[in-house]
Design a protein around this motif. Structure first.
Motif, PDB file in Angstrom:
ATOM      1  N   THR A 157      -9.244  -1.439  18.251  1.00 28.57           N
ATOM      2  CA  THR A 157      -8.068  -0.728  17.750  1.00 28.57           C
ATOM      3  C   THR A 157      -7.089  -1.711  17.113  1.00 28.57           C
ATOM      4  O   THR A 157      -6.486  -1.407  16.081  1.00 28.57           O
ATOM      5  N   ALA A 158      -6.942  -2.893  17.702  1.00 25.46           N
ATOM      6  CA  ALA A 158      -6.044  -3.907  17.130  1.00 25.46           C
ATOM      7  C   ALA A 158      -6.547  -4.353  15.746  1.00 25.46           C
ATOM      8  O   ALA A 158      -5.737  -4.550  14.831  1.00 25.46           O
ATOM      9  N   GLN A 159      -7.841  -4.500  15.580  1.00 25.63           N
ATOM     10  CA  GLN A 159      -8.392  -4.884  14.276  1.00 25.63           C
ATOM     11  C   GLN A 159      -8.210  -3.759  13.255  1.00 25.63           C
ATOM     12  O   GLN A 159      -7.949  -4.020  12.087  1.00 25.63           O
ATOM     13  N   LEU A 160      -8.341  -2.509  13.707  1.00 26.67           N
ATOM     14  CA  LEU A 160      -8.080  -1.376  12.811  1.00 26.67           C
ATOM     15  C   LEU A 160      -6.623  -1.404  12.355  1.00 26.67           C
ATOM     16  O   LEU A 160      -6.332  -1.173  11.178  1.00 26.67           O
ATOM     17  N   ASP A 161      -5.722  -1.731  13.254  1.00 32.01           N
ATOM     18  CA  ASP A 161      -4.307  -1.850  12.883  1.00 32.01           C
ATOM     19  C   ASP A 161      -4.098  -2.952  11.845  1.00 32.01           C
ATOM     20  O   ASP A 161      -3.335  -2.777  10.888  1.00 32.01           O
ATOM     21  N   LEU A 162      -4.784  -4.090  12.007  1.00 31.61           N
ATOM     22  CA  LEU A 162      -4.709  -5.172  11.011  1.00 31.61           C
ATOM     23  C   LEU A 162      -5.222  -4.691   9.656  1.00 31.61           C
ATOM     24  O   LEU A 162      -4.645  -5.004   8.612  1.00 31.61           O
ATOM     25  N   ALA A 163      -6.318  -3.942   9.683  1.00 32.89           N
ATOM     26  CA  ALA A 163      -6.906  -3.429   8.445  1.00 32.89           C
ATOM     27  C   ALA A 163      -5.951  -2.473   7.740  1.00 32.89           C
ATOM     28  O   ALA A 163      -5.763  -2.554   6.518  1.00 32.89           O
ATOM     29  N   ARG A 164      -5.350  -1.581   8.497  1.00 33.59           N
ATOM     30  CA  ARG A 164      -4.404  -0.639   7.893  1.00 33.59           C
ATOM     31  C   ARG A 164      -3.176  -1.353   7.338  1.00 33.59           C
ATOM     32  O   ARG A 164      -2.658  -0.978   6.290  1.00 33.59           O
ATOM     33  N   GLU A 165      -2.711  -2.384   8.043  1.00 38.79           N
ATOM     34  CA  GLU A 165      -1.580  -3.160   7.545  1.00 38.79           C
ATOM     35  C   GLU A 165      -1.956  -3.834   6.220  1.00 38.79           C
ATOM     36  O   GLU A 165      -1.168  -3.839   5.273  1.00 38.79           O
ATOM     37  N   LEU A 166      -3.161  -4.385   6.140  1.00 36.83           N
ATOM     38  CA  LEU A 166      -3.625  -4.998   4.893  1.00 36.83           C
ATOM     39  C   LEU A 166      -3.741  -3.944   3.800  1.00 36.83           C
ATOM     40  O   LEU A 166      -3.293  -4.158   2.669  1.00 36.83           O
ATOM     41  N   ARG A 167      -4.311  -2.798   4.132  1.00 40.32           N
ATOM     42  CA  ARG A 167      -4.468  -1.719   3.148  1.00 40.32           C
ATOM     43  C   ARG A 167      -3.127  -1.332   2.546  1.00 40.32           C
ATOM     44  O   ARG A 167      -2.976  -1.227   1.328  1.00 40.32           O
ATOM     45  N   GLU A 168      -2.124  -1.140   3.397  1.00 40.03           N
ATOM     46  CA  GLU A 168      -0.815  -0.726   2.908  1.00 40.03           C
ATOM     47  C   GLU A 168      -0.130  -1.847   2.129  1.00 40.03           C
ATOM     48  O   GLU A 168       0.595  -1.581   1.171  1.00 40.03           O
ATOM     49  N   SER A 169      -0.371  -3.077   2.509  1.00 29.86           N
ATOM     50  CA  SER A 169       0.190  -4.214   1.777  1.00 29.86           C
ATOM     51  C   SER A 169      -0.439  -4.335   0.393  1.00 29.86           C
ATOM     52  O   SER A 169       0.259  -4.583  -0.594  1.00 29.86           O
ATOM     53  N   ILE A 170      -1.743  -4.151   0.316  1.00 35.38           N
ATOM     54  CA  ILE A 170      -2.417  -4.180  -0.989  1.00 35.38           C
ATOM     55  C   ILE A 170      -1.895  -3.043  -1.851  1.00 35.38           C
ATOM     56  O   ILE A 170      -1.600  -3.234  -3.036  1.00 35.38           O
ATOM     57  N   HIS A 171      -1.761  -1.860  -1.264  1.00 36.74           N
ATOM     58  CA  HIS A 171      -1.255  -0.719  -2.029  1.00 36.74           C
ATOM     59  C   HIS A 171       0.154  -0.994  -2.556  1.00 36.74           C
ATOM     60  O   HIS A 171       0.450  -0.743  -3.726  1.00 36.74           O
TER      61      HIS A 171
END
Length: 191
Positions: free
Chosen positions: A55-69
């Motif tokens: 779940t922590a890695q999924l949170d990192l992924a979502r943070e990256l996704r939103e930062s890229i967006h």
């Protein structure tokens, strides 16, 4: 793919395909990676297979996704890049351990570290985002013309005038709406 989840929107540009794991951002948002396993599935489909995801890695992924967006949207609008987004993208890129390898077919493929960590896959995605936002690739960042989507996408069409992030979804939806509006207008004018 599991039937209970919406299909992935796959494209030819890794970073913007990753941002498309959250669609309809200005409407009824559709989360396409709601669980850690779903992120594992998306990474595998995109040639970045990992063994597992927390779940922590999924949170990192979502943070990256939103930062890229956020950074891609700013770049497409020719605005200043948000410092917090740049920090996250750079951090994920620096923490990843992956190597580009050449396949026998002459294509580039990514080989993650032997541990196949999510962080390594995120590093590849971040590096891809850096290359498109920095203007190192042939194409142009643009925003989807759909009022409910407005996703950032990388336009590699010859004229660089693409309007929609995906013709099969946003483009068809907009064309269908325009057609239906014209039909209603024509029906009223003939009555």
């Amino acid at each position: 793919m599991r039937a209970e989840f919406p299909d992935f929107r796959l494209g030819s540009v890794l970073a913007t395909s990753f941002t498309a794991t959250l669609t309809e951002r200005r409407g009824d948002a559709v989360e396409r990676i709601p669980t850690p396993q779903r992120l594992v599935d998306w990474l595998a489909v995109n040639g970045l297979a990992v063994d597992s995801c927390t779940t922590a890695q999924l949170d990192l992924a979502r943070e990256l996704r939103e930062s890229i967006h956020a950074a891609a949207t700013a770049a497409a609008m020719r605005d200043a890049l948000p410092a917090s987004a740049v920090h996250v993208i750079n951090d994920r890129s620096a923490r990843g351990r992956a190597a580009a390898i050449l396949t026998p077919e002459g294509k580039r493929q990514w080989r993650l570290s032997s541990a196949s960590r999510v962080e390594d896959a995120l590093g590849v995605i971040a590096a891809d985002a850096i290359s498109i936002i920095a203007g190192e690739r042939d194409g142009k960042l643009a925003l989807c013309a759909s009022p409910t989507c407005q996703a950032a996408f990388f336009d590699t069409s010859q004229s660089r005038t693409r309007k929609w992030c995906d013709m099969n979804t946003c483009g068809n939806r907009q064309k269908k709406a325009r057609f239906n509006a014209n039909q209603r207008k024509n029906t009223r004018s003939t009555q």
